[in-house]
Design a protein around this motif. Structure first.
Motif, PDB file in Angstrom:
ATOM      1  N   CYS A  18      61.954  33.733  43.991  1.00  0.00           N
ATOM      2  CA  CYS A  18      62.898  32.303  43.715  1.00  0.00           C
ATOM      3  C   CYS A  18      62.823  31.173  43.926  1.00  0.00           C
ATOM      4  CB  CYS A  18      64.055  33.353  43.289  1.00  0.00           C
ATOM      5  SG  CYS A  18      65.109  31.995  42.509  1.00  0.00           S
ATOM      6  N   PHE A  19      62.190  30.636  42.920  1.00  0.00           N
ATOM      7  CA  PHE A  19      61.947  29.027  42.828  1.00  0.00           C
ATOM      8  C   PHE A  19      63.213  28.292  42.568  1.00  0.00           C
ATOM      9  CE2 PHE A  19      57.424  30.789  43.240  1.00  0.00           C
ATOM     10  CZ  PHE A  19      57.103  30.225  44.483  1.00  0.00           C
ATOM     11  N   VAL A  20      63.760  27.140  43.306  1.00  0.00           N
ATOM     12  CA  VAL A  20      65.224  26.849  42.601  1.00  0.00           C
ATOM     13  C   VAL A  20      64.237  25.210  43.246  1.00  0.00           C
ATOM     14  CG1 VAL A  20      67.593  26.448  42.582  1.00  0.00           C
ATOM     15  CG2 VAL A  20      66.278  28.019  43.126  1.00  0.00           C
ATOM     16  N   ARG A  21      64.682  24.148  42.601  1.00  0.00           N
ATOM     17  CA  ARG A  21      64.481  22.042  42.467  1.00  0.00           C
ATOM     18  C   ARG A  21      65.563  21.642  41.760  1.00  0.00           C
ATOM     19  NH1 ARG A  21      63.161  18.099  39.495  1.00  0.00           N
ATOM     20  NH2 ARG A  21      62.459  16.431  40.738  1.00  0.00           N
ATOM     21  N   VAL A  22      66.302  21.053  42.646  1.00  0.00           N
ATOM     22  CA  VAL A  22      67.212  20.239  42.012  1.00  0.00           C
ATOM     23  C   VAL A  22      67.163  18.836  42.520  1.00  0.00           C
ATOM     24  CG1 VAL A  22      70.180  19.178  41.601  1.00  0.00           C
ATOM     25  CG2 VAL A  22      68.854  21.598  42.368  1.00  0.00           C
ATOM     26  N   GLN A  23      67.541  18.414  43.523  1.00  0.00           N
ATOM     27  CA  GLN A  23      66.770  17.023  43.908  1.00  0.00           C
ATOM     28  C   GLN A  23      65.781  17.623  44.908  1.00  0.00           C
ATOM     29  OE1 GLN A  23      69.869  17.442  44.134  1.00  0.00           O
ATOM     30  NE2 GLN A  23      71.119  15.966  42.747  1.00  0.00           N
ATOM     31  N   ASP A  24      65.804  18.689  45.548  1.00  0.00           N
ATOM     32  CA  ASP A  24      64.916  19.144  46.660  1.00  0.00           C
ATOM     33  C   ASP A  24      64.771  19.954  46.232  1.00  0.00           C
ATOM     34  OD1 ASP A  24      65.733  17.332  48.839  1.00  0.00           O
ATOM     35  OD2 ASP A  24      67.473  17.720  49.116  1.00  0.00           O
ATOM     36  N   TYR A  25      63.253  20.992  47.228  1.00  0.00           N
ATOM     37  CA  TYR A  25      63.125  22.267  46.836  1.00  0.00           C
ATOM     38  C   TYR A  25      63.290  23.716  47.436  1.00  0.00           C
ATOM     39  CZ  TYR A  25      59.996  19.123  43.956  1.00  0.00           C
ATOM     40  OH  TYR A  25      59.769  18.394  42.895  1.00  0.00           O
ATOM     41  N   GLY A  26      63.386  24.200  46.936  1.00  0.00           N
ATOM     42  CA  GLY A  26      63.151  25.386  48.079  1.00  0.00           C
ATOM     43  C   GLY A  26      63.158  27.240  47.586  1.00  0.00           C
ATOM     44  N   SER A  27      62.500  28.350  47.898  1.00  0.00           N
ATOM     45  CA  SER A  27      62.254  29.394  47.436  1.00  0.00           C
ATOM     46  C   SER A  27      62.700  30.654  48.087  1.00  0.00           C
ATOM     47  CB  SER A  27      60.375  29.331  47.138  1.00  0.00           C
ATOM     48  OG  SER A  27      59.949  29.077  48.489  1.00  0.00           O
ATOM     49  N   ALA A  28      62.543  31.809  47.737  1.00  0.00           N
ATOM     50  CA  ALA A  28      62.930  33.009  48.270  1.00  0.00           C
ATOM     51  C   ALA A  28      62.230  34.116  47.283  1.00  0.00           C
ATOM     52  CB  ALA A  28      63.859  32.704  49.160  1.00  0.00           C
ATOM     53  N   ALA A  29      61.938  34.891  48.553  1.00  0.00           N
ATOM     54  CA  ALA A  29      61.344  35.964  48.290  1.00  0.00           C
ATOM     55  C   ALA A  29      62.300  37.604  47.756  1.00  0.00           C
ATOM     56  CB  ALA A  29      60.006  36.349  48.225  1.00  0.00           C
ATOM     57  N   LEU A  30      62.409  39.013  46.821  1.00  0.00           N
ATOM     58  CA  LEU A  30      63.124  39.985  47.319  1.00  0.00           C
ATOM     59  C   LEU A  30      62.431  41.136  46.892  1.00  0.00           C
ATOM     60  CD1 LEU A  30      64.122  40.495  44.314  1.00  0.00           C
ATOM     61  CD2 LEU A  30      65.874  38.584  45.151  1.00  0.00           C
TER      62      LEU A  30
END
Length: 298
Positions: A115-127
């Protein structure tokens, strides 16, 4: 567009300040049911949905599962196998909920999702998504089914259908003794990827014996059970016992014939004795009559 954006997201991921949260434990989904892949993020400041970008992909193959950008789903690059089966939760996006709903889960969906998410910054995590399906009630059969004798080697077959993943199989005798060392297991997948599980137990037959087969689905923790009891009535006499039985039957027949002969002789002797007694009584009666006539004449 997302396919161009994703490399940029990955390139600056090391600088990301946003934390993306997914379950640490694998998500277990039932075959044919819907599953939710939970993913969320948190920001210290409010944001507009037009600034939110979400991208779900398969971790290993990098295939696109679902995309969202500028307030709309972006599905142009979506892998065909996920078409019409994915959606986000629009009412929850503003709260940082970027979970994915995957409908009608199949075995082929199993794997790691990022799951990749971006608003002002970026983040991701896997399940990790794991798929499970319960097995049918096992059926136990015996081979051969007839002409069995104690000491014969027989094969007991336990079969269950439509399950996933491969089940653990435990065989036991009537006393609860584990017989798993004497089994051979095999699985065959159907077109849906679900398994037919076959387990064969080889044992030396004993009369009045019970054998049980238990299947355990490691993901669901469910157990299904079946047993078979082989009674003495189902087992043919061994050769020694057969000859003993035949010998006893012959002896009994001889005794019956001898008894019948003795009875016949006794009856015959009784009849002859009765006939002699009747003749002697008749002769005695005739002599008494003659004596009486002689006395009258004199």
């Amino acid at each position: 567009m997302l396919s161009l954006l994703l490399p940029a997201m990955l390139a600056v991921q090391a600088m990301a300040l946003m934390e993306v949260h997914v379950p640490e434990q694998p998500v277990v989904a039932l075959h044919g049911r819907d599953a939710t892949l939970n993913c969320s993020f948190s920001l210290a400041t409010p944001f507009n949905l037009s600034d939110l970008t979400i991208f779900w992909q398969l971790t290993d193959t990098k295939r696109s599962v679902h995309g969202y950008r500028e307030g709309h789903d972006q599905l142009a690059d979506q892998a065909e196998s996920f078409a019409n089966r994915t959606s986000l939760f629009p009412a929850q996006l503003g709260l940082g909920n970027t979970s994915l709903l995957l409908r009608r889960v199949v075995v082929a969906d199993e794997g790691s999702y990022t799951c990749f998410v971006r608003v002002q910054d970026y983040g991701s995590a896997a399940l990790l998504l794991q798929v499970a399906a319960p097995y049918s009630k096992p059926i136990v059969t015996l081979e051969p089914e007839s002409n069995l004798r104690p000491g014969d080697e027989v094969a007991l077959t336990c079969v269950a259908y439509g399950g996933y993943p491969q089940a653990d199989v435990v065989w036991q005798d009537g006393g609860g003794r584990n017989l798993t060392d004497n089994i051979t297991n095999s699985v065959v997948a159907n077109e849906e990827g679900l398994f037919t599980m076959t387990s064969v137990l080889t044992v030396v037959l004993e009369p009045n014996s019970t054998y049980s087969c238990r299947l355990i689905n490691p993901l669901l923790g469910e157990e299904s059970y079946a047993s078979v009891t082989i009674t003495g009535q189902n087992i043919a006499f061994p050769p020694v016992a057969l000859w003993v039985t035949v010998g006893l039957a012959v002896c009994l027949l001889v005794l019956l014939i001898a008894l019948a002969a003795v009875c016949r002789r006794k009856i015959k002797e009784s009849c002859e004795e009765a006939r002699r007694e009747a003749e002697e009584a008749k002769e005695l009666e005739e002599e008494e009559s003659k004596t009486a006539m002689t006395l009258l004449k004199s």
